[in-house]
Scaffold this active site. Structure first.
Site, PDB file in Angstrom:
ATOM      1  N   GLY A   3      62.634  10.214  22.395  1.00 40.13           N
ATOM      2  CA  GLY A   3      63.973  11.031  22.349  1.00 40.13           C
ATOM      3  C   GLY A   3      65.395  10.529  22.698  1.00 40.13           C
ATOM      4  N   TYR A  30      56.166  24.162  31.619  1.00 38.31           N
ATOM      5  CA  TYR A  30      56.765  23.028  31.985  1.00 38.31           C
ATOM      6  C   TYR A  30      56.766  22.197  32.514  1.00 38.31           C
ATOM      7  CZ  TYR A  30      61.519  20.326  32.400  1.00 38.31           C
ATOM      8  OH  TYR A  30      62.524  19.175  32.613  1.00 38.31           O
ATOM      9  N   LYS A  76      55.655  18.813  34.188  1.00 37.34           N
ATOM     10  CA  LYS A  76      56.044  17.810  34.687  1.00 37.34           C
ATOM     11  C   LYS A  76      55.499  17.465  36.466  1.00 37.34           C
ATOM     12  CE  LYS A  76      59.782  17.411  31.522  1.00 37.34           C
ATOM     13  NZ  LYS A  76      59.814  16.186  31.321  1.00 37.34           N
ATOM     14  N   ILE A  87      72.284  18.271  34.899  1.00 39.76           N
ATOM     15  CA  ILE A  87      73.218  17.494  34.009  1.00 39.76           C
ATOM     16  C   ILE A  87      73.324  17.803  33.413  1.00 39.76           C
ATOM     17  CG2 ILE A  87      72.819  15.578  33.158  1.00 39.76           C
ATOM     18  CD1 ILE A  87      71.939  15.082  36.017  1.00 39.76           C
TER      19      ILE A  87
HETATM   20  N1  LIG Z   1      69.707  18.104  31.153  1.00 41.14           N
HETATM   21  C1  LIG Z   1      68.803  17.912  32.319  1.00 41.14           C
HETATM   22  O1  LIG Z   1      69.638  18.392  33.330  1.00 41.14           O
HETATM   23  C2  LIG Z   1      67.629  18.213  32.387  1.00 41.14           C
HETATM   24  C3  LIG Z   1      66.769  18.279  33.676  1.00 41.14           C
HETATM   25  C4  LIG Z   1      65.751  17.860  34.327  1.00 41.14           C
HETATM   26  C5  LIG Z   1      64.947  17.256  32.966  1.00 41.14           C
HETATM   27  N2  LIG Z   1      65.583  16.364  32.314  1.00 41.14           N
HETATM   28  C6  LIG Z   1      64.477  16.003  31.741  1.00 41.14           C
HETATM   29  O2  LIG Z   1      65.258  15.406  30.924  1.00 41.14           O
HETATM   30  C7  LIG Z   1      64.439  14.400  29.779  1.00 41.14           C
HETATM   31  C8  LIG Z   1      65.508  14.788  28.245  1.00 41.14           C
HETATM   32  O3  LIG Z   1      67.037  15.749  28.833  1.00 41.14           O
HETATM   33  P1  LIG Z   1      67.340  15.745  27.771  1.00 41.14           P
HETATM   34  O4  LIG Z   1      68.469  17.840  28.066  1.00 41.14           O
HETATM   35  O5  LIG Z   1      67.791  15.179  27.153  1.00 41.14           O
HETATM   36  O6  LIG Z   1      66.036  16.778  26.509  1.00 41.14           O
HETATM   37  P2  LIG Z   1      66.976  17.142  25.276  1.00 41.14           P
HETATM   38  O7  LIG Z   1      68.102  17.389  24.423  1.00 41.14           O
HETATM   39  O8  LIG Z   1      65.732  18.759  24.922  1.00 41.14           O
HETATM   40  O9  LIG Z   1      65.947  16.803  24.231  1.00 41.14           O
HETATM   41  C9  LIG Z   1      64.693  16.226  24.816  1.00 41.14           C
HETATM   42  C10 LIG Z   1      64.535  15.233  23.511  1.00 41.14           C
HETATM   43  O10 LIG Z   1      62.925  15.749  23.521  1.00 41.14           O
HETATM   44  C11 LIG Z   1      62.787  15.019  21.995  1.00 41.14           C
HETATM   45  N3  LIG Z   1      61.324  16.082  21.500  1.00 41.14           N
HETATM   46  C12 LIG Z   1      61.403  17.596  21.375  1.00 41.14           C
HETATM   47  N4  LIG Z   1      60.711  17.526  21.275  1.00 41.14           N
HETATM   48  C13 LIG Z   1      60.033  16.923  20.244  1.00 41.14           C
HETATM   49  C14 LIG Z   1      58.918  16.528  19.535  1.00 41.14           C
HETATM   50  N5  LIG Z   1      58.259  17.634  19.607  1.00 41.14           N
HETATM   51  N6  LIG Z   1      58.485  15.171  19.111  1.00 41.14           N
HETATM   52  C15 LIG Z   1      59.732  14.151  19.161  1.00 41.14           C
HETATM   53  N7  LIG Z   1      60.617  14.448  20.248  1.00 41.14           N
HETATM   54  C16 LIG Z   1      60.668  15.793  20.259  1.00 41.14           C
HETATM   55  C17 LIG Z   1      64.096  15.452  21.432  1.00 41.14           C
HETATM   56  O11 LIG Z   1      64.272  14.331  19.761  1.00 41.14           O
HETATM   57  P3  LIG Z   1      64.188  14.521  18.621  1.00 41.14           P
HETATM   58  O12 LIG Z   1      66.342  15.301  18.709  1.00 41.14           O
HETATM   59  O13 LIG Z   1      64.768  13.941  17.736  1.00 41.14           O
HETATM   60  O14 LIG Z   1      63.544  15.782  18.229  1.00 41.14           O
HETATM   61  C18 LIG Z   1      64.959  15.099  21.863  1.00 41.14           C
HETATM   62  O15 LIG Z   1      65.009  13.624  22.269  1.00 41.14           O
HETATM   63  C19 LIG Z   1      63.835  15.417  29.553  1.00 41.14           C
HETATM   64  O16 LIG Z   1      62.616  14.921  30.144  1.00 41.14           O
HETATM   65  C20 LIG Z   1      63.878  17.027  30.154  1.00 41.14           C
HETATM   66  O17 LIG Z   1      62.659  17.509  30.525  1.00 41.14           O
HETATM   67  C21 LIG Z   1      67.171  16.966  31.843  1.00 41.14           C
END
Ligand SMILES: NC(=O)c1ccc[n+]([C@@H]2O[C@H](COP(=O)([O-])OP(=O)(O)OC[C@H]3O[C@@H](n4cnc5c(N)ncnc54)[C@H](OP(=O)(O)O)[C@@H]3O)[C@@H](O)[C@H]2O)c1
Length: 243
Positions: free
Chosen positions: A12, A156, A160, A188
């Site tokens: 990702g 989810y 996790k 974040i």
């Molecule tokens: N954002 C936050 O504040 C936050 C908080 C707690 C935990 N997290 C964790 O941090 C990580 C990144 O967060 P984020 O907010 O940047 O996540 P996000 O924007 O939802 O991005 C998720 C990534 O996962 C990939 N993905 C989703 N479905 C997929 C599939 N079927 N096959 C392959 N790839 C897939 C997407 O790739 P494509 O776009 O190329 O499909 C994207 O790059 C995650 O593990 C999330 O659970 C984030």
């Protein structure tokens, strides 16, 4: 060389936190392979930005809704185009809300496949391709909800929670050659489709009275990669929200 490894794969890695992690690695002189699912255009853009740091970069597609075949496909491409990697960042995930009553089989399967089964099989492939004389590191991007579960995102949170257990289990199984650690982000970035108001509403519930930034996450990832005696550790980057 920064001590953070020499060749990394970020799942990702085209967008959002994955992209920030990929760019941080590149800034430290690490060659980076970004995996993407649907974000092909963003992957091209991120690749161009990574290459500006003078490191090698490739992008590899794989749909983690089919985790076993996708992880095989990703590592086949990595082996052909890039060579062995010594750092794996399991970042890709989906985040959908749903109580127990609201979670049907397809939501359950989707979360378990993408958020847990894919990191497991990615780590399996990673360990198998790492030359025996080399050491490596895995960082799993988890979530504070794995440590302090609250209702609302059942599939989810359970996935996790599995990733947290997997981090500790595989740290034991893969030592001493491969260290396995985790970063558990708090608030974040707003989830895709939400705006800053989503984060502002959360700030009151956080002991630090604010949300974090992507650099808080990349700092923790780079710290874990550089800390050669740390394994099985999970760093909560939450401003205290997990407490
Ligand atoms: N954002 C936050 O504040 C936050 C908080 C707690 C935990 N997290 C964790 O941090 C990580 C990144 O967060 P984020 O907010 O940047 O996540 P996000 O924007 O939802 O991005 C998720 C990534 O996962 C990939 N993905 C989703 N479905 C997929 C599939 N079927 N096959 C392959 N790839 C897939 C997407 O790739 P494509 O776009 O190329 O499909 C994207 O790059 C995650 O593990 C999330 O659970 C984030």
């Amino acid at each position: 060389m920064s001590g953070a490894g020499s060749r990394a794969l970020v799942t990702g890695g085209a967008v959002r936190l994955g992209r920030e992690i990929a760019l941080s690695l590149a800034r430290s002189g690490v060659d980076v392979c970004i995996h993407y699912g649907a974000s092909a255009d963003a992957a091209r853009q991120t690749l161009a930005e990574i290459r500006e740091y003078g490191v090698q970069a490739i992008a590899v597609q794989g749909d983690f809704r089919e985790p076993v075949s996708a992880t095989e496909q990703v590592f086949r491409a990595v082996a052909e185009e890039f060579g062995p990697i010594d750092v794996l960042i399991n970042n890709a995930a989906i985040f959908e809300s749903g109580s127990l009553a609201e979670t049907d089989e397809s939501a359950w399967d989707r979360h378990l496949d993408i958020n847990l089964k894919a990191p497991f099989f990615m780590t399996r492939q990673f360990a198998a391709q790492l030359p025996v004389e080399q050491s490596g590191a895995v960082v799993n991007i988890i979530d504070w909800r794995a440590s302090r579960p609250v209702p609302g995102h059942a599939a989810y949170t359970i996935a996790k929670g599995g990733l947290l257990t997997m981090t500790r289990l595989l740290a034991c199984e893969l030592a001493p050659r491969i260290r396995v650690n985790g970063v558990s982000p708090g608030a974040i970035l707003p989830p895709p489709g939400s705006d800053e108001a989503y984060l502002e509403a959360l700030a009151d519930q956080i002991p630090m009275e604010r949300t974090g930034s992507p650099s808080d996450i990349t700092d923790a990832v780079m710290f874990l990669l550089r800390s050669g005696f740390l394994t099985g550790e999970v760093v909560h980057v939450t401003g205290g929200e997990h407490l």
